[in-house]
Structure formats: C-alpha cells, structure tokens
Design an enzyme around this catalytic site. Sequence first.
Site, short mmCIF file in Angstrom:
data_model
loop_
_atom_site.label_atom_id
_atom_site.label_comp_id
_atom_site.label_asym_id
_atom_site.label_seq_id
_atom_site.Cartn_x
_atom_site.Cartn_y
_atom_site.Cartn_z
N ASP A 39 -9.17 -4.63 -6.39
CA ASP A 39 -8.42 -3.53 -4.67
C ASP A 39 -9.19 -1.71 -4.87
OD1 ASP A 39 -6.84 -1.89 -3.19
OD2 ASP A 39 -4.91 -2.67 -4.25
N SER A 45 0.85 -1.33 -0.25
CA SER A 45 0.06 0.37 -0.10
C SER A 45 1.19 1.10 0.33
CB SER A 45 -1.42 -0.17 1.38
OG SER A 45 -1.63 0.78 0.76
N HIS A 91 -7.35 -5.50 -1.59
CA HIS A 91 -5.84 -4.67 -1.05
C HIS A 91 -5.00 -5.95 -0.52
CE1 HIS A 91 -3.78 -0.82 -1.86
NE2 HIS A 91 -3.16 -0.96 0.02
#
Lengths: 441, 465
Positions: free
Chosen positions: A334, A242, A369
């Site tokens: 995601d 991330s 994600h």
Amino acid sequence: MDKTQYCMKLSVQPSRGLVDEKFTILVQYAPPGFRLTIHALHKSDDGHSWEAFAHYTTSATGTVNVSEDPSLGGTYSGVEQMGLLWSLRPVPGSSPALRLRKVNVQTPMEVTISVYQGHQTEGFMDQVQLAGTVVERWYMAPGVRRVPITEGGLTATLFLPSGPGPFPGLLDLWGGAGKLVEYRAALLASHGIASLALDYLTPKITMETGKMVTNDYFETAYRVLEQHPQIIGSRIAMFGLSLGTSMTLKMAAYSKVMKLRCVVCVGASHVQPVVGSVQELLDYSQKNAGKTRINEDNQVIYRNLMLPIPTDPAFKVDVGRLQCPLLLVVGEDDQNWPAYEAAMDMKDMMERAGNSHLLTILLYPNAGHLIEPPYSPHTRFGAFRTVNTREKVVALWGGEMVAHSRAQEDAWRKTLVFLREHLYSTNPGAASFSTNNQGNN
Amino acid sequence: MLRVHMSVTAIRQLIGVKTVQCASVCRSVACLHRAGGGVRWKSSYKQAPLLTATPVRGLIDEQISIKGRFLRPHCPVTVCAQMHSEDGDLWEAFAHYNTKADGTIDLTRDHSVGGTYLGCEPMGLFWGLQPAPGAREGLRLRKKNVETPFVVLMSLLEGHVSPSEGQSTELAAVTTERWYMAPGVRRIDIRQDGLVGTLFLPPGPGPFPAMLDLWGMGGGLVEYRSALFASRGYASLSLAYIGHKELPGPQNKLNVDDLYFKSAYHFLQDHDQVCGDRVGIIGLSFGVFLTLRLATQSGLKPSCVICINGPIGSTISLPGGRSVSFEERNSKYWTYNDQGHVSFKDISLPANISPESKVKLEFLASPLMCIVGEDDLSTSNIENADVIEETLRNVGKSHLLTRLSYPGAGHLIEPPYTPNSRASLWSVKPKKLITLWGGQLAPHAAAQEDAWKKILDFMESHLRQ
C-alpha cells in the site's frame, strides 16, 4: 481455418452473474492443437474501453477450458479462471490513469468475450472474430431495492436485500475522492445485508454550506439503519476503505450512539486527531503534506503523511476501547496509506488493552491500497483529486496485478464470512475462514 | 386502516398471511413505519437466517443451488417458490426440510419430507410450480415475451407449513430470475416470403448451425424453445403455421402447404448467419408430422431431426385439398373423461390416419431422435413411434434412429425445470374445452431434464462435428 469445417462453440457459464461470482469459459469444436486468443472487451459507464486477452492452444479434442488450461501469454498467464476480468486494462490510446468503477449499479457490467485466430496482441477491433458472446456482471441481485436517503441531511443510498427481512445492516464508507460510491453496498445487499452507502466528503450539505460534516452526521446515518423497520438494530456493522477507515475507527471507538456488531477496514489507519471529525482529519493531512513523495513516474506517494505512527494518544484512535470484532485488510504494498504499520500499531494497542481477541488482520504481500470486490481490474496508480486541496495528481496505490487480484478474491471471501458470522449467527466467536465456509455462495 | 398500537405479533401475522409478491409486502411494511411513527420490527427468531440461490439469474435450463443457513439445528422449515405468470396467475411450490446439526439446508443435498415433491430434488421448486389454490381452471405456464425473465421469489418459512394456509413466519427470502434468452441473443421478427416466424440468433459473428422449430395444433408463434437454442449457440427459427392472425385464411384451419415449410427451411439455409449445411428440424405434437414430411422431401437432407410425441400422418391434409378445421375433421375421435376433459389421443392412431398422408419414412436420410412420453394422453405417440421404428428397420435404416421413452411423462415434453400441465384449456369457443396432456409430476420433470440434455447432445454431434 475453414469455417465450414468446424463449428466452434464459445460458452460462458453463468452468462449472468454477480460481480463476485466465478464463471467458466469454454471453447469447443475447434480444430485440435489450434492457436487462439480469447479476448474480453468492456465499455465502462464513463465511455472508456477496457480489454484483456489470453493465448491458448486447443486440446486434442479441440477444447479450451479457461478454468483448467494455462494461458500462454497475454494480459495474464497460467491457469486463471477469472483472469479475463481482473486483467482488463484501458485499450491502447486511452487516457492514462483510468480506474474502472461502476457508477450505475442498476445495470450490469457487460463484457463481450470473443475468440480470435492465432496468438494476437493487438488490433482486435480490425479483425473478424471466430466466435463471441456477451456476459453480464451484476452488482445488484434481483429483488434488491435501491433507496436514496436524504433524511437528516444525509446524502446516502440504502440497498435492501430482497424479502421482508428483517436484515442486519451496514454503514459503508469510501475514501478521499468523495462522492457517493454505491457498488459495494449494492453487492453486500445482494448477500443479504442492508447496506447504506454514505457520502461524507461531498454531501449536499457540504456543497451548500462549504462546511465538512461532523460526527453527528455518521450517527444520523447509523440511526437511519437502526430505526428502519426492516433492519435489526442490534446487528449493524461498519465498513470503511482508506479515509473511510479513519471515521469508521473513530466512531467504533468513541461514539456513544453507535453500537456496532463488527467493523471491517480496508487500507486502514487509526492515525488522526482524536478530537474532532472530518475537517480536523483533513487539516492533519494537510499539515503533513510535506511528507508526500513523488516517484520517477511522477506518481504521488502519500503513505508517509501518517508516519511515523505517533506515540501521542491525542493523534490515534484508541482501539483498545473497541468492544466488537475488527477485521483489518492490509495490502503490504500500500503506497497510499501506511496500512501495514498502522495495523501493527493497532495490534499492539489492543494487546496492551486486553481486547486483541477481537482483532483479525489479513495481510497480502504485493497487494496495494484499493482492495475492492474481486475480479475488478487492479489499479496500481490513478488520477486522484483530494477533497481539500482540489489538486489533480496521479496517486500511486501500489500492488502488483496478480497478487492484488488474488488478495481481492481472498479478502472478499473472508470479509463475507466475517460479516455473516457476526451479523447472522447466534454465536459469533472468532470467524472461521476454513474452506468449509463458502463466503461467496 | 392500520392503528399505531397494533402489536408486533399481529403485524407479523398480517405480513405472514399475505402470499403476495415481495414488493407489496415491503410497501405494507413501509406503510406501517410511516403510520406507526416508530413501530419497531423485532424478529422473534434470535438469529437472522439467510437464504441464498446461485446463480440468482439463470437460464431456464440451468440448475440453481438453494441453501439456507444460520437456522436452528434439527428444525423443520419450508422452502417455498412463488411467481406470477404473464397473465397474472400465481404459481407456487413448496417443500418440507429439516435443518442439519449445523443449522443449514441445501437443496442439492437434502431430502424433502413433504410438500410438492419428496426426496432430493434440487430443482423441484421450479418444475413443481402449480397454480395456487383458488386459481382459474386449466392453466398452463408458457412465456410469451422471451425478452424478460420469469421472476421467482424463494422464501424460507418456519415449520412444515403450506404457504396458502397463511400461518407461516417468513424467515428469509431471495429473488431469482429465470431467462429464456442469454445476453447478446438477438430476436428478429420474420415476415417475408409469406413466412410468419421469429428468428433467434446467438451472439457472435456467425455463421451458426441452425434449427427449424415446429410446435403443435395449439398454434400461434411459440418462441421459448428457439430462444433457448440460440442461448446455446444455434440460430433457431420458430415458425407459425396455424392460429396466427398474420397467416392467410381462417385461424382455425391449416391454410399453408408444403411449400410454406420448405420455404422456411430454405430461408434458414440461405441466411448469411447460418451454416447452410448444418440445419436441423425439431417438432412437437403435430409438428412431428410436419418435421418428418419436410425431412423426407427430395432435395432436403437436414443434419438431424428431432420428434417429440407426434404422428407420422394426419387426418388433415395439407392444402391441396379442402382445408378443414381440426375440430371438423377430428371430433369423432375425441374421447372424454369423467370431468369432461377431452383426449385427442385416438386421432393419431395409425389406423385412423389417412394412408395418403403418411410420411414416406423410407426416404429418411437424416439421423432421427424420436422422444416418447409413455403417459401421453394427447397423441398415440407409442404406436406412431413403433411404425417409425418398424419402417426404418425394414429398409435397413435402424442406425438412423434413436428412440427415447419416458415412463410417466406426458405429451408436453418441454425444456427442463418448467412445470407440466396434466390438462389445460384448449378452447373457449364454441364451448370451453379442457384437453388432457398427461404426465405424472416427478417422472415428467425427470423426462424433461433428461430429454433436453440428450437433445442438446444430439444437436452437438450432428450440427457441430
């Protein structure tokens, strides 16, 4: 069922495993054709209870083997050896939007596996089990050492594998929620890689001065690894997830100090101001905050913040400059970052620059994600508080449970193969992901 | 005192020479760093080899898969295991392998060409552990505290070396834990009704099938086999009957009687976490006599009986009579080898056993597994097993008997993948005595592995089905 007639046996092998190892759950000596529920219960470090369960019918010999027999319903169905772990969910009545994360990596995750009569779906705590056992799941292998690091103003923890070394090293960065997240670094050390978990959003120095760290901070962390007597300075990797991927890609492409052997990015984006560091990155997100969407369940979708992928080179890391292999792990669902679009753009940039042979992209349909080490429960959405705005929201991460869990297992195996190929062998070519290479030994 | 200008080679040799636990090696390396202010570690080995063990935390009776990779192809390496016993003695084992063309070794696939064992022996580094050179005499590896694991450090060394030679370069290492207790197993001290024992309960609601666990004249409270049974789903009571300070009378004499053992059996039967109709008994050595005596009492019908290397009678009678010490009654039967080590074997020759003490095997009503190590130097196990076999045959009860006989195995047939001691310290007073147990290294290890599997299968068929 008359208990004196049957002496049911429940066994889980191994009873103590690393979190990424598989186990076999076996029920034996039950009556044949007997309906039962296998239940998993776990109390997390922060005091929440999680459970999973599955319905089985014993064979003619009174047996259930979770690795071979199908679940007929429950929190997962079909043949799923590790389903009781990855389908764990908060027990009814829990706070919404929880996420299961191990805080203290020096103790194991304890899971109680039980057998109940019949195909049950609720009220397990009020019933008498027919059998039960306890399984330990560890992030740290025996002999792995946990060393807090404060030198150079860092807030970090180093995990050293057992043995004298020397070992390859790795710098591990997590995402926008900040804090010092240790479990992946601990697990990587259990696989022979000296790993430094780095808090770069909420380190002591930021909490005290109110200022975000700059690129020097990451270079200092790299130097700690490089100069460590038990770490091979020429074999250091960087791993980001991330927001961590932003800094990872930036350092990999532009740092004059960091000579990385390879890079792994999960849920990545290269979109950010090229000039500057953490503060500039956060400001850029803040500027685009208007692009966030809220769905009908009041969950925040952040992925559009970085879309469309800019054409202006001042706003994306020039991955054409990379000189080491890059592994991108992408969940196609995601909802938090535009990992797919970013991956395609990075591929494009690298093809044009002539270094695309360094790039491997792993694409996972219906994965979200947070592609984390395997068998941990999937979180489709969760409570989230960004470091800069301090706003408390429920963010949508994306992904569908089964596909996401498969993605975690496959991505981790391939990530370990990738890291081992580039950090251990003499001839790191393109990593081979064939089934001969068992990443999780 | 370490000098800053020490060469890297010298440092590496210094580290290599010490066969110490990983932690102190690392401390010395850390010291180097601080003292040297920038002494850099450079491996001469171009790649960084990797040694893995799966699972790193296992039960004592579980196999571990050990692999090395990222090594040079077709090269000699040594895999070495080291651990410290609870008494602080260093035990070690090592084996010589040659890497394959792909730079790997796999102990489940490859053959050792030298060291503690030869051939393909995935667990050889565990059952082959021996006291390191320079160790005290007469050692035996036994875990007293079963709530903690044995920590065994596995290392990969360059070349075909012997770890104690000290000239080896360590390429990689991994730490393993070997546990007697699975997670969730409960250990409970039992001091009631005069009993001195430890009860191990499996995790879960119960009730469970159960075993009464009896050891030999060495005495004390031996818990590790019971802990393993509980880890396999059986409640198990380890019972002390001699050589324990909480038992009545002098420790070197047998001061408990039949009632004591019956009481232990009933304690198990009546326990609310035990299936009263699924209780078995296991005995080793003198424990065999006690086991058979209990199993042939009227009113007792254990679901199964397991006897390992023991007699059907005793030279010591259970009180009732004048209680005598083991030495007083038996020393006339002791024999000695050239090194002055004593064998107790002749004590249990059927001809030397008092006829009144001989167990009435004809009353046996339970399935019996009789395990015999053919190189047992401590009991006349074969002769006694022959008597059992013949007696049962004469009363038409052969179908109850399963006899397992292991060539090359000694007296101490214990849970698998643990080292055997061919001889060990028996007593310190009135004089130091080392007693012979027997057993050849590899055959004894094979016997322990096979016997344990068969014991567990035997228990499954009679305690669960």
